[in-house]
Design an enzyme around this catalytic site. Structure first.
Site, PDB file in Angstrom:
ATOM      1  N   GLY A   1     -71.229 -23.178 133.348  1.00 34.67           N
ATOM      2  CA  GLY A   1     -70.833 -21.828 133.772  1.00 34.67           C
ATOM      3  C   GLY A   1     -71.621 -21.373 134.991  1.00 34.67           C
ATOM      4  O   GLY A   1     -71.052 -20.842 135.949  1.00 34.67           O
TER       5      GLY A   1
ATOM      6  N   GLU B   1     -67.048 -17.205 129.255  1.00 36.81           N
ATOM      7  CA  GLU B   1     -67.308 -17.178 127.808  1.00 36.81           C
ATOM      8  C   GLU B   1     -68.270 -18.317 127.533  1.00 36.81           C
ATOM      9  O   GLU B   1     -67.861 -19.486 127.496  1.00 36.81           O
ATOM     10  CB  GLU B   1     -66.004 -17.379 127.026  1.00 36.81           C
ATOM     11  CG  GLU B   1     -64.965 -16.299 127.253  1.00 36.81           C
ATOM     12  CD  GLU B   1     -65.301 -15.000 126.556  1.00 36.81           C
ATOM     13  OE1 GLU B   1     -66.038 -15.022 125.546  1.00 36.81           O
ATOM     14  OE2 GLU B   1     -64.834 -13.947 127.024  1.00 36.81           O
TER      15      GLU B   1
ATOM     16  N   GLY C   1     -67.239 -22.381 128.002  1.00 40.80           N
ATOM     17  CA  GLY C   1     -68.018 -23.612 127.897  1.00 40.80           C
ATOM     18  C   GLY C   1     -69.491 -23.303 127.886  1.00 40.80           C
ATOM     19  O   GLY C   1     -69.906 -22.173 127.587  1.00 40.80           O
ATOM     20  N   GLY C   2     -70.276 -24.289 128.243  1.00 36.67           N
ATOM     21  CA  GLY C   2     -71.732 -24.146 128.175  1.00 36.67           C
ATOM     22  C   GLY C   2     -72.287 -23.350 129.356  1.00 36.67           C
ATOM     23  O   GLY C   2     -71.662 -23.259 130.418  1.00 36.67           O
TER      24      GLY C   2
ATOM     25  N   ASN D   1     -64.541 -27.406 121.432  1.00 32.48           N
ATOM     26  CA  ASN D   1     -64.773 -27.072 120.021  1.00 32.48           C
ATOM     27  C   ASN D   1     -63.612 -26.379 119.331  1.00 32.48           C
ATOM     28  O   ASN D   1     -63.446 -26.508 118.121  1.00 32.48           O
ATOM     29  CB  ASN D   1     -66.084 -26.281 119.857  1.00 32.48           C
ATOM     30  CG  ASN D   1     -66.079 -24.975 120.606  1.00 32.48           C
ATOM     31  OD1 ASN D   1     -65.708 -24.931 121.776  1.00 32.48           O
ATOM     32  ND2 ASN D   1     -66.464 -23.918 119.947  1.00 32.48           N
TER      33      ASN D   1
ATOM     34  N   CYS E   1     -69.504 -21.233 119.151  1.00 29.26           N
ATOM     35  CA  CYS E   1     -70.347 -20.341 119.969  1.00 29.26           C
ATOM     36  C   CYS E   1     -70.890 -19.167 119.168  1.00 29.26           C
ATOM     37  O   CYS E   1     -71.874 -18.555 119.569  1.00 29.26           O
ATOM     38  CB  CYS E   1     -69.562 -19.846 121.178  1.00 29.26           C
ATOM     39  SG  CYS E   1     -68.022 -19.043 120.735  1.00 29.26           S
TER      40      CYS E   1
HETATM   41  P1  NAP Z   1     -69.070 -27.781 128.684  1.00 32.95           P
HETATM   42  O1  NAP Z   1     -69.716 -29.099 128.695  1.00 32.95           O
HETATM   43  O2  NAP Z   1     -69.668 -26.689 129.480  1.00 32.95           O
HETATM   44  O3  NAP Z   1     -67.555 -28.043 129.138  1.00 32.95           O
HETATM   45  C1  NAP Z   1     -66.604 -27.020 129.133  1.00 32.95           C
HETATM   46  C2  NAP Z   1     -65.522 -27.339 130.131  1.00 32.95           C
HETATM   47  O4  NAP Z   1     -66.084 -27.269 131.444  1.00 32.95           O
HETATM   48  C3  NAP Z   1     -64.949 -28.743 129.995  1.00 32.95           C
HETATM   49  O5  NAP Z   1     -63.576 -28.711 130.297  1.00 32.95           O
HETATM   50  C4  NAP Z   1     -65.704 -29.504 131.074  1.00 32.95           C
HETATM   51  O6  NAP Z   1     -65.040 -30.642 131.538  1.00 32.95           O
HETATM   52  C5  NAP Z   1     -65.760 -28.446 132.139  1.00 32.95           C
HETATM   53  N1  NAP Z   1     -66.763 -28.687 133.163  1.00 32.95           N
HETATM   54  C6  NAP Z   1     -67.970 -29.287 133.034  1.00 32.95           C
HETATM   55  N2  NAP Z   1     -68.604 -29.311 134.229  1.00 32.95           N
HETATM   56  C7  NAP Z   1     -67.777 -28.701 135.110  1.00 32.95           C
HETATM   57  C8  NAP Z   1     -67.848 -28.424 136.506  1.00 32.95           C
HETATM   58  N3  NAP Z   1     -68.911 -28.770 137.240  1.00 32.95           N
HETATM   59  N4  NAP Z   1     -66.818 -27.799 137.095  1.00 32.95           N
HETATM   60  C9  NAP Z   1     -65.732 -27.448 136.386  1.00 32.95           C
HETATM   61  N5  NAP Z   1     -65.597 -27.699 135.056  1.00 32.95           N
HETATM   62  C10 NAP Z   1     -66.608 -28.317 134.440  1.00 32.95           C
HETATM   63  O7  NAP Z   1     -68.928 -27.211 127.213  1.00 32.95           O
HETATM   64  P2  NAP Z   1     -68.449 -27.953 125.888  1.00 32.95           P
HETATM   65  O8  NAP Z   1     -69.522 -28.898 125.460  1.00 32.95           O
HETATM   66  O9  NAP Z   1     -67.063 -28.468 126.024  1.00 32.95           O
HETATM   67  O10 NAP Z   1     -68.389 -26.698 124.899  1.00 32.95           O
HETATM   68  C11 NAP Z   1     -69.504 -26.196 124.267  1.00 32.95           C
HETATM   69  C12 NAP Z   1     -69.993 -24.928 124.911  1.00 32.95           C
HETATM   70  O11 NAP Z   1     -68.954 -23.971 125.009  1.00 32.95           O
HETATM   71  C13 NAP Z   1     -71.072 -24.266 124.059  1.00 32.95           C
HETATM   72  O12 NAP Z   1     -72.117 -23.821 124.879  1.00 32.95           O
HETATM   73  C14 NAP Z   1     -70.349 -23.096 123.428  1.00 32.95           C
HETATM   74  O13 NAP Z   1     -71.178 -22.030 123.039  1.00 32.95           O
HETATM   75  C15 NAP Z   1     -69.415 -22.712 124.512  1.00 32.95           C
HETATM   76  N6  NAP Z   1     -68.308 -21.934 123.964  1.00 32.95           N
HETATM   77  C16 NAP Z   1     -68.246 -20.598 124.228  1.00 32.95           C
HETATM   78  C17 NAP Z   1     -67.231 -19.832 123.670  1.00 32.95           C
HETATM   79  C18 NAP Z   1     -67.116 -18.363 123.931  1.00 32.95           C
HETATM   80  O14 NAP Z   1     -66.031 -17.831 123.744  1.00 32.95           O
HETATM   81  N7  NAP Z   1     -68.159 -17.689 124.356  1.00 32.95           N
HETATM   82  C19 NAP Z   1     -66.285 -20.441 122.851  1.00 32.95           C
HETATM   83  C20 NAP Z   1     -66.398 -21.803 122.610  1.00 32.95           C
HETATM   84  C21 NAP Z   1     -67.403 -22.539 123.174  1.00 32.95           C
HETATM   85  P3  NAP Z   1     -65.390 -32.101 130.924  1.00 32.95           P
HETATM   86  O15 NAP Z   1     -64.984 -32.030 129.501  1.00 32.95           O
HETATM   87  O16 NAP Z   1     -64.605 -33.024 131.743  1.00 32.95           O
HETATM   88  O17 NAP Z   1     -66.883 -32.283 131.080  1.00 32.95           O
END
Ligand code: NAP
Length: 473
Positions: free
Chosen positions: A230, A245, A225-226, A149, A279
């Site tokens: 996490g 995060e 990430g999500g 994002n 987020c």
């Molecule tokens: P996501 O699906 O959790 O993916 C985040 C990252 O994790 C991607 O690089 C993804 O790779 C990787 N990933 C997924 N499964 C994994 C695994 N088993 N092992 C290692 N890495 C893995 O999240 P998103 O859809 O990109 O982002 C949205 C989420 O991020 C929302 O929940 C949002 O709230 C959160 N977020 C939090 C913050 C904060 O600072 N708190 C900031 C921004 C976003 P792939 O892309 O290859 O699947």
């Protein structure tokens, strides 16, 4: 574009298409990294950690300042790539490109402030002859995993402090938006970062993630990430430092005494910035009863004026959702909410050339059982709830298992303080929506929203660790 491993740009036969989520046109391709590439990157990063740790602070600072200069020179190029590969409008992407320059500049500044202190060993009888101190040393290899994002600035929030702190990095950017991250890696190379200090592996998290996460050479995982990914990572990681995060479902409280027009404007922007894929985006909006009807009507009127879809057009207010699958998921949640009795006030439709555009969507009367109430929607949907007393709004805000940002809009100092102390989260914004952040503040959540804090100075604490030195004289 290619992957960066050990200072070399590597290509592969197996490619991943990076598409524009608005029309699914191919923007570029990246190699599909596999476990062999992960091994190469980890081995390069292990060597890189030795080089990074031995690099004096003035050189780390100089490299980071040169990266900042490149970001300034190419600010529009970075903005264009953010807006092409991701969901953001070109105006939003320009904001992120500027913030990335700021993040890297602060990292250069903070590199000079990694300090320890002397210790009063003579405070304990028998230790009178001892003198000593502690300082902070790099943790070593940091695995940085980033979401789609904010595809540039959230990468900078990991690379900037990691490099400032003398660490090496293996970065795995989001598969749907790897191009901004690779452009930033190019800037680090151009700025003279030694080979192996930064390595970028492109590839699917569910295929290569476990190998990266479980590896013992990785001393810290910095994940954004999500919550689902996490939680999985915390189970696989083993004994290493972890920064998480994660997501939220952010509550904003609007008191009857709030400055009305700015309150409506900041809440609408906070709900629909980056198409709600944020987020700290406003998802739950608690509005005090005396102004509820007026606020709801003004909010909906403003949301209905949004120009939605073609994100590269200068007057576009909101782009598409990141993938068709995500757009369908959000549409499903909207349909579920309608069936369960929530009242749709505006929006709710999905369209666009690739089926990824969702109108700004506003609900009232959302049941507590609906996913749109209790889970993170990560899309352009907001719920309005009327309330009587501030105490009940604070209780409602705290009732879910998230705690990143919360906010209150009020002209009463009493209410502001009550909310600042009562809201359970990592940051309370007063007279902004939850969607306010600058890059040097401590940023992170409690409960299921995360572990640890980012914001350069705070990331540097996580990415270095104290070492004691004691002289028995
Ligand atoms: P996501 O699906 O959790 O993916 C985040 C990252 O994790 C991607 O690089 C993804 O790779 C990787 N990933 C997924 N499964 C994994 C695994 N088993 N092992 C290692 N890495 C893995 O999240 P998103 O859809 O990109 O982002 C949205 C989420 O991020 C929302 O929940 C949002 O709230 C959160 N977020 C939090 C913050 C904060 O600072 N708190 C900031 C921004 C976003 P792939 O892309 O290859 O699947």
């Amino acid at each position: 574009m290619k992957m960066l491993i050990g200072g070399k740009w590597l290509d592969k036969k197996e490619k991943i298409d990076v598409v524009d989520p608005y029309d699914y046109s191919v923007v570029d391709t990246v190699p599909e990294g596999d476990e062999n590439d992960v091994e190469k990157a980890l081995s390069a990063a292990s060597e890189g950690a030795k080089v990074a740790g031995a690099t004096p602070v003035h050189e780390r600072t100089a490299i980071l300042m040169r990266v900042a200069d490149i970001l300034e020179e190419k600010r529009e190029d970075f903005a264009q790539i953010i807006a092409r590969e991701g969901s953001k409008t070109i105006k939003e992407a320009r904001g992120e490109s500027f913030r990335c320059w700021n993040t890297i500049t602060i990292s250069a500044e903070e590199a000079k402030r990694i300090v320890g202190e002397t210790l009063p060993f003579d405070s304990v009888a028998g230790s009178e002859n001892r003198k000593g101190y502690w300082y902070r040393m790099p943790v070593g290899v940091i695995l940085a995993i980033t979401p789609f994002n904010d595809p540039l600035n959230l990468v900078a929030h990991k690379l900037g402090p990691a490099i400032a702190g003398g660490n090496s990095v293996v970065l795995k950017p989001a598969t749907v938006t790897p191009l901004s991250a690779l452009m930033l890696a190019e800037a680090f190379q151009e700025a003279g970062l030694p080979p192996g200090v930064l390595n970028v592996v492109t590839g699917y998290g569910d295929k290569i993630g476990d190998k990266l996460v479980a590896d013992k050479r990785v001393r810290m995982i910095s994940f954004t990430g999500g919550t689902e990914a996490g939680l999985h990572i915390t189970k696989v990681a083993g004994l290493k430092k972890i920064g998480m995060e994660l997501g939220s479902n952010s509550p904003t409280i609007v008191m009857a005494d709030a400055d009305f027009e700015p309150a409506v404007a900041t809440c609408v922007s906070g709900a629909f910035w980056a198409c709600g894929q944020n987020c700290i985006g406003v998802q739950r909006l608690y509005v005090q009863k005396p102004i509820y009807d007026k606020f709801r009507d003004a909010f909906v009127a403003r949301a209905e004026k949004y120009k939605v879809g073609p994100k590269l057009e200068e007057d576009c207010d909101m782009g598409p959702v990141i993938t068709k699958g995500e757009a369908e998921r959000i549409e499903g949640w909207i349909e579920e909410a309608k069936k369960s009795g929530a009242k749709l006030l505006c929006g709710g439709k999905r369209g666009g050339p690739a089926g990824t555009v969702i109108e700004p969507t506003v609900f009232e009367g959302m049941p507590e059982s609906a996913r749109l109430h209790k889970d993170e929607v990560f899309g352009p949907v907001v719920n309005l709830y009327p309330f009587d007393k501030l105490e009940s709004a604070i209780d409602a805000a705290n009732s879910l298992d998230f705690g990143l940002h919360a906010a209150i809009l009020t002209t009463s100092l009493q209410s502001a303080f009550q909310a600042a102390y009562g809201l359970e989260c990592g940051g309370v914004m007063v007279n902004d929506s939850t969607d306010y952040r600058i890059d040097l503040m401590p940023f992170g959540g409690i409960k299921m929203s995360g572990l640890g804090r980012e914001g350069i100075k705070f990331s540097l604490q996580e990415m270095t660790e104290p070492k004691v030195v004691c002289f028995n004289l």
